[in-house]
Design a protein around this motif. Structure first.
Motif, PDB file in Angstrom:
ATOM      1  N   LYS A   8      84.864  25.130 -44.001  1.00 26.04           N
ATOM      2  CA  LYS A   8      84.565  23.678 -43.984  1.00 26.04           C
ATOM      3  C   LYS A   8      85.854  22.878 -44.189  1.00 26.04           C
ATOM      4  O   LYS A   8      85.838  21.656 -44.199  1.00 26.04           O
ATOM      5  CB  LYS A   8      83.550  23.316 -45.071  1.00 26.04           C
ATOM      6  N   ARG A  21      79.350  22.819 -48.392  1.00 23.78           N
ATOM      7  CA  ARG A  21      79.617  23.847 -49.400  1.00 23.78           C
ATOM      8  C   ARG A  21      81.130  24.017 -49.541  1.00 23.78           C
ATOM      9  O   ARG A  21      81.885  23.698 -48.627  1.00 23.78           O
ATOM     10  CB  ARG A  21      79.009  25.184 -48.952  1.00 23.78           C
ATOM     11  N   GLY A  47      72.378  25.575 -44.598  1.00 18.31           N
ATOM     12  CA  GLY A  47      71.445  25.008 -43.625  1.00 18.31           C
ATOM     13  C   GLY A  47      70.183  25.824 -43.415  1.00 18.31           C
ATOM     14  O   GLY A  47      69.122  25.263 -43.153  1.00 18.31           O
ATOM     15  N   GLY A  77      77.919  21.861 -53.043  1.00 21.77           N
ATOM     16  CA  GLY A  77      77.440  22.771 -54.066  1.00 21.77           C
ATOM     17  C   GLY A  77      77.869  24.169 -53.673  1.00 21.77           C
ATOM     18  O   GLY A  77      78.731  24.347 -52.815  1.00 21.77           O
ATOM     19  N   GLU A  95      72.302  15.121 -40.019  1.00 23.00           N
ATOM     20  CA  GLU A  95      71.803  14.224 -41.072  1.00 23.00           C
ATOM     21  C   GLU A  95      72.515  12.874 -41.021  1.00 23.00           C
ATOM     22  O   GLU A  95      71.889  11.815 -41.149  1.00 23.00           O
ATOM     23  CB  GLU A  95      72.019  14.879 -42.445  1.00 23.00           C
TER      24      GLU A  95
HETATM   25  N1  UDP Z   1      73.961  20.763 -48.497  1.00 23.73           N
HETATM   26  C1  UDP Z   1      73.396  20.418 -49.697  1.00 23.73           C
HETATM   27  N2  UDP Z   1      74.183  20.383 -50.796  1.00 23.73           N
HETATM   28  C2  UDP Z   1      75.495  20.705 -50.712  1.00 23.73           C
HETATM   29  C3  UDP Z   1      76.073  21.055 -49.481  1.00 23.73           C
HETATM   30  C4  UDP Z   1      75.263  21.093 -48.369  1.00 23.73           C
HETATM   31  O1  UDP Z   1      72.200  20.132 -49.788  1.00 23.73           O
HETATM   32  O2  UDP Z   1      76.145  20.650 -51.740  1.00 23.73           O
HETATM   33  C5  UDP Z   1      73.086  20.804 -47.330  1.00 23.73           C
HETATM   34  C6  UDP Z   1      73.473  19.848 -46.238  1.00 23.73           C
HETATM   35  O3  UDP Z   1      72.969  18.561 -46.504  1.00 23.73           O
HETATM   36  C7  UDP Z   1      72.842  20.530 -45.040  1.00 23.73           C
HETATM   37  C8  UDP Z   1      73.025  22.002 -45.366  1.00 23.73           C
HETATM   38  O4  UDP Z   1      73.131  22.098 -46.775  1.00 23.73           O
HETATM   39  O5  UDP Z   1      71.475  20.252 -44.975  1.00 23.73           O
HETATM   40  C9  UDP Z   1      74.279  22.570 -44.735  1.00 23.73           C
HETATM   41  O6  UDP Z   1      74.016  22.923 -43.436  1.00 23.73           O
HETATM   42  P1  UDP Z   1      75.159  23.038 -42.366  1.00 23.73           P
HETATM   43  O7  UDP Z   1      74.515  23.508 -41.106  1.00 23.73           O
HETATM   44  O8  UDP Z   1      75.915  21.751 -42.286  1.00 23.73           O
HETATM   45  O9  UDP Z   1      76.189  24.105 -42.940  1.00 23.73           O
HETATM   46  P2  UDP Z   1      76.030  25.556 -43.619  1.00 23.73           P
HETATM   47  O10 UDP Z   1      76.159  25.304 -45.083  1.00 23.73           O
HETATM   48  O11 UDP Z   1      74.717  26.113 -43.220  1.00 23.73           O
HETATM   49  O12 UDP Z   1      77.203  26.295 -43.084  1.00 23.73           O
END
Ligand code: UDP
Length: 408
Positions: free
Chosen positions: A230, A225, A43, A255, A318
């Motif tokens: 998660k 991720r 994020g 990812g 989102e």
């Molecule tokens: N995200 C992404 N691709 C992935 C996994 C997550 O672009 O494979 C993005 C997701 O859409 C969001 C961010 O990464 O915008 C994750 O933010 P979040 O606060 O939910 O969790 P964090 O990964 O920071 O713990």
């Protein structure tokens, strides 16, 4: 399509935008350096990619630097991350030493001649040593749920945090006893980003085809991720419970982040547990898969976030923005976004999550109402324009540190 700041009048009130422009005028030409530990994944990187160009368009001069570290460093900072979230992790003296060594290396290579420095998360915290070289105001932006951190680790980090001018948290419950100012600023999303913009049906279908996801059944998706916190295995367990009563597909799409060394292991464990179940899709997304994430969220009947711990949970924001009914665990910043029975449904266990998903699959009218309210909730509180306004207010307040009244 090139978006500029005035386009945000389409998604927020004009008055909010004018306020943002006025505040920016007060800070025109000021320089800001943002520092974090990865340019992609998670994020923090997500938000910096969107806000840095917009601040510059508003007349500030904002740069974004990423600290460098080897595998060992990121193993250590991942352990810190887990321990700050309250997970039991062994933290040793050697880990502290190695953490400081990598930061000292970065210190040598980085120059800080800015008006404001914003350090994101714990990885680059010790860079505060550079504060003495200039007149910058230093801000620590904490994106983690620090409500119950490991006490030894917190004491160690506090010696650095206390030297900042201010700190920022995503939820009131994360604030701590500290001798410095603490600000509450919610994370936010950009409605015009590829991650969130409106998509055509054919754009969505193209992504579903690319990942071989049929549209024959309702789709329940978690985008995260591959991280234990998660709870991907919990997602699979919930799927098995739901599947007993309702025919549907689950998608876990994620990812890896370059500052997260655990993800391959987590992915392999999930793959092994799921085997070749044709209704549970595990997607390994490449970096910058914004359009894919957007399409998967929009194609979903329900969006799930079954985290065990969470900072804020931008994936929830989102999904709400896309008017999706969200089922999520009540951790970290999620309850700020999902108000139970109003903007989504909260749960506390695998069974609870499965129960709420089944309820929504059987009650499409309720699902639609939650999605609609969720969208409005994000418009009110979690859009990028509101977040930038709060940052600017904080910068102005820090310029006038110590003054009892600041006249705007
Ligand atoms: N995200 C992404 N691709 C992935 C996994 C997550 O672009 O494979 C993005 C997701 O859409 C969001 C961010 O990464 O915008 C994750 O933010 P979040 O606060 O939910 O969790 P964090 O990964 O920071 O713990």
């Amino acid at each position: 399509m090139k978006i500029n700041i005035n386009d945000y009048a389409q998604v927020t009130r004009r008055q909010n935008l004018d306020e943002l422009l006025l505040l920016a005028e007060r800070l025109r030409g000021r320089t800001v350096k943002m520092v974090n530990s990865t340019s992609v994944g998670g994020g923090v990187a997500e938000m910096l990619h969107r806000t840095v160009p917009l601040y510059n368009e508003l007349g500030l001069k904002v740069k974004w630097d990423v600290i460098k570290g080897g595998g060992d460093f990121f193993n250590i900072t991942k352990a810190f991350h887990n321990a700050l979230h309250g997970t039991k992790v062994e933290i040793t003296r050697e880990m502290f030493d190695s953490f400081l060594e990598t930061n000292a290396q970065n210190e040598k290579e980085m120059v800080f001649d800015d008006d404001f420095v914003v350090i994101h998360d714990p990885q680059p915290l010790p860079l505060i040593a550079k504060k003495k070289e200039g007149n910058a105001k230093w801000i620590w932006r904490c994106h983690i749920d620090t409500a119950n951190p490991d006490p030894v680790l917190w004491e160690f980090l506090k010696q650095f945090i206390a030297r900042y001018d201010a700190s920022i948290y995503s939820s009131p419950s994360f604030a701590k006893e500290l001798p410095i100012a603490q600000y509450l600023i919610y994370p936010a999303i950009d409605p015009f980003a590829d991650k969130n913009r409106e998509l055509t049906r054919s754009e969505i279908d193209a992504v579903l085809r690319k990942y071989s996801i049929p549209t024959d059944k309702p789709i329940v998706t978690q985008v995260s991720r591959f991280d234990y916190l998660k709870d991907p295995i919990g997602v699979y367990e919930a799927y098995k419970l739901v599947k007993r009563h309702a025919d549907c597909r689950f998608v876990y799409a994620g990812g890896t982040a370059s500052d997260d060394p655990e993800s391959n292991k987590v992915l392999a464990e999930l793959q092994e547990r799921v085997g070749n179940d044709p209704n549970f899709h595990i997607l390994l997304l490449p970096p910058f898969a914004d359009l894919e994430v957007n399409a998967l969220q929009r194609a979903s009947t329900i969006v799930l976030q079954k985290s065990l711990r969470e900072g804020f949970g931008l994936t929830v924001t989102e999904a709400l923005w896309k008017s999706k009914p969200v089922v999520a665990t009540a951790v970290g910043g999620i309850p700020l976004q999902v108000i139970h029975n109003l903007t989504g449904l909260l749960a506390h266990s695998v069974e609870g999550v499965a129960y709420q998903i089944r309820y929504l699959l059987n009650n499409p009218a309720a699902a639609e109402r939650l999605g609609k309210y969720g969208h409005e909730h994000v418009r009110e509180k979690f859009l990028i324009t509101r977040k930038m306004r709060n940052y600017l207010l904080m910068f102005i307040a820090l310029q006038h540190q110590g003054e009892p009244i600041i006249s705007l």
